[in-house]
Scaffold this motif. Structure first.
Motif, short mmCIF file in Angstrom:
data_model
loop_
_atom_site.label_atom_id
_atom_site.label_comp_id
_atom_site.label_asym_id
_atom_site.label_seq_id
_atom_site.Cartn_x
_atom_site.Cartn_y
_atom_site.Cartn_z
N ASP A 106 0.43 -3.91 9.81
CA ASP A 106 -0.47 -2.78 10.08
C ASP A 106 -0.76 -2.00 8.79
N HIS A 107 0.29 -1.78 7.98
CA HIS A 107 0.06 -1.07 6.69
C HIS A 107 -0.99 -1.82 5.86
N LEU A 108 -0.92 -3.16 5.88
CA LEU A 108 -1.88 -3.95 5.08
C LEU A 108 -3.30 -3.80 5.62
N PRO A 118 0.81 -1.23 0.00
CA PRO A 118 0.00 0.00 0.00
C PRO A 118 0.85 1.28 0.00
N GLN A 119 2.09 1.20 0.51
CA GLN A 119 2.96 2.39 0.53
C GLN A 119 3.39 2.81 -0.88
N VAL A 120 3.28 1.88 -1.83
CA VAL A 120 3.57 2.25 -3.22
C VAL A 120 2.25 2.27 -4.02
N CYS A 138 5.14 -6.36 12.46
CA CYS A 138 3.88 -5.77 12.96
C CYS A 138 3.57 -4.46 12.23
N HIS A 139 4.62 -3.63 12.05
CA HIS A 139 4.47 -2.34 11.36
C HIS A 139 3.98 -2.54 9.91
N GLU A 140 4.59 -3.51 9.22
CA GLU A 140 4.22 -3.73 7.80
C GLU A 140 2.82 -4.35 7.69
N GLY A 200 9.96 4.46 12.80
CA GLY A 200 9.83 5.47 11.77
C GLY A 200 8.99 4.87 10.68
N CYS A 201 8.62 5.67 9.70
CA CYS A 201 7.81 5.16 8.58
C CYS A 201 8.13 5.98 7.35
N LEU A 202 8.38 5.27 6.25
CA LEU A 202 8.71 5.97 5.00
C LEU A 202 7.53 6.79 4.50
N SER A 203 6.33 6.49 4.99
CA SER A 203 5.13 7.25 4.58
C SER A 203 4.81 8.39 5.56
ZN ZN Z 1 5.58 2.43 7.54
#
Ligand code: ZN
Ligand code: K1U
Length: 168
Positions: A138-140, A50-52, A134-136, A92-95
């Motif tokens: 969560d993105h999903l 989803p980040q892309v 967990c972070h990734e 941190g988060c690239l988004s």
């Molecule tokens: Zn992130």
């Protein structure tokens, strides 16, 4: 291979639950390759489709940021099967550029998913690897790490995010 654009907080795809990958076809393999390239270049230690701006359940993780091929994890339709304990650490988060905050996560997890050959993978992760999974995931599920902060902290972070994004 190609570098993909990483979308930032406020984009609707980041708050949408991503769909399962039904068929691991050439398009998915190509997407995964491009995600790995994009994650390494960012640089980052994880990336979710989803980040892309692709709303599918696919993640890449590499704690070595391209230094060690054995560290690369590409997982299709990952699911957390079991969790244990708690760890609090900075994320941190690239988004969400420029924002780092402490988040509570399980200290150990069991994850199940598939690799790009369609084989089932069962993985036990702890410490930073468990945190990144967990972070990734969560993105999903359409969640950002800032959604896991207290309401007060979230308000403060939101105004810092606005300032950061105004710089770009
Ligand atoms: Zn992130
Ligand atoms: O999903 C993402 O936005 C990537 C994110 C993953 C993550 C980092 C820390 C805790 C949880 C999840 C990042 O990679 S942010 C950048 C980062 O942490 C890093 C970059 C280069 C070297 C080492 C770390």
């Amino acid at each position: 291979m190609a570098l993909l654009e990483i979308i930032t907080i406020g984009h609707p795809t980041l708050s949408t639950r991503a769909l399962p990958v039904k068929d691991i076809n050439q398009e998915i393999v190509e997407l995964a390759r491009n995600m790995v390239e994009t994650m390494h270049r960012a640089p980052g230690i994880g990336l979710a489709a989803p980040q892309v701006n692709v709303s599918l359940r696919l993640i890449t993780i590499d704690l070595s940021v391209g230094e060690n091929r054995d560290d690369l994890i590409v997982m299709v339709n990952p699911e957390i099967i079991e969790t244990e304990g708690e760890q609090v650490g900075e994320e941190g988060c690239l988004s969400v550029p420029g924002i780092y905050e402490k988040v509570a996560r399980p200290s150990r997890i069991l994850v199940r998913g598939h690799n790009l050959n369609g084989q089932e993978i069962n993985l036990e992760a702890s410490d930073l690897l468990a945190r990144v999974f967990c972070h990734e995931i969560d993105h999903l599920d359409g969640k950002l790490f800032v959604d896991r902060l207290s309401p007060l902290k979230r308000r403060l972070v939101r105004s810092r995010i606005k300032k950061e994004l105004d710089k770009t």
